[in-house]
Design an enzyme around this catalytic site. Sequence first.
Site, PDB file in Angstrom:
ATOM      1  N   GLU A  38       0.857  -1.189   0.000  1.00  0.00           N
ATOM      2  CA  GLU A  38       0.000   0.000   0.000  1.00  0.00           C
ATOM      3  C   GLU A  38       0.907   1.259   0.000  1.00  0.00           C
ATOM      4  OE1 GLU A  38      -2.019   0.078   3.762  1.00  0.00           O
ATOM      5  OE2 GLU A  38      -3.476   1.589   3.147  1.00  0.00           O
ATOM      6  N   LYS A 109      -9.536   1.838  -1.791  1.00  0.00           N
ATOM      7  CA  LYS A 109      -9.693   1.146  -0.494  1.00  0.00           C
ATOM      8  C   LYS A 109     -11.035   1.481   0.155  1.00  0.00           C
ATOM      9  CE  LYS A 109      -7.073   0.491   3.825  1.00  0.00           C
ATOM     10  NZ  LYS A 109      -5.826   0.883   4.530  1.00  0.00           N
ATOM     11  N   CYS A 147      -4.859  -3.627   2.558  1.00  0.00           N
ATOM     12  CA  CYS A 147      -4.551  -3.647   3.989  1.00  0.00           C
ATOM     13  C   CYS A 147      -5.779  -3.911   4.868  1.00  0.00           C
ATOM     14  CB  CYS A 147      -3.812  -2.371   4.392  1.00  0.00           C
ATOM     15  SG  CYS A 147      -2.864  -2.640   5.921  1.00  0.00           S
TER      16      CYS A 147
HETATM   17  C1  ACM Z   1      -3.785  -0.204   7.192  1.00  0.00           C
HETATM   18  O1  ACM Z   1      -4.886  -0.395   6.676  1.00  0.00           O
HETATM   19  N1  ACM Z   1      -2.828   0.388   6.540  1.00  0.00           N
HETATM   20  C2  ACM Z   1      -3.506  -0.672   8.541  1.00  0.00           C
END
Ligand code: ACM
Length: 267
Positions: A38, A109, A147
């Site tokens: 990420e 995301k 993530c």
């Molecule tokens: C995250 O979602 N970077 C912990």
Amino acid sequence: MTVACVQTSPTLGAVDANLDAVETAVLGADADLIVLPELFASGYFFESTEQAAALAEEVPGGPTVARLEAWAAATGATIVAGLPERDGDALYNSAVIANSNGWVGTYRKTHLYYEETLHFRPGEGGFRVWTVTDRNRRSYRLGVMVCFDWFFPESARTLALGGADVIAHPSNLVLPHCPAAMPIRALENGVFTATANRVGTETNGRESLTFVGQSRICSPRAEVLATAPVEGEAVIRAEIDPCEARTTALNPYNDRVTDRRPDLYHR
Ligand code: ACM
């Protein structure tokens, strides 16, 4: 096909240097699918939304996607990597897919973590699966989550129900639980997972976050096929057969998909 995850140690804000730092690892990964973390070139723990905005890029067209496209063209790999995306006034914590034809698609995301909620809008596009090919032109189905999406089992489940064989999972993990959870996400959904995490500590000027490394590739049988250390940059690789992800039956009596009882999964 070969899957690789590149575990990195970027410096917040140093996009060009971070791109240069991973180039040798990417060009040498010798894989059909290469997953990077990420926000791998920008860094993660922004001091302000202004800093996040200054590092954000249009997709496609920005310098990070251009470099991913060049790496994909040079290697023949499909590459999945995270970056801050700018779309008009909005910022998204996105992952892009690039292959030798260039930019393939973007996932924004869904589940933002901690101070990401101050800087980014959550993605509203849902979980999407792309049909891509390995270097021998064999097709497979690629899902993407980023993530903290792992924390919500619905993310991987939605991708699996959408036909994903492999879930690419660019990450900047700070909670310690994800490395242990991923073999179970892979098992319960009958998919391969490839989590590319980073290492190191970053400060936003007020607080520090330490990233937990342990990038890993997991199989639909809950095997950890490859794992990276807690500290240090690394490239991990595993041979997988995406066809293994296409059998939903566990035995003659049980099936991961058809045994579900969505009629009972609400209050
Ligand atoms: C995250 O979602 N970077 C912990």
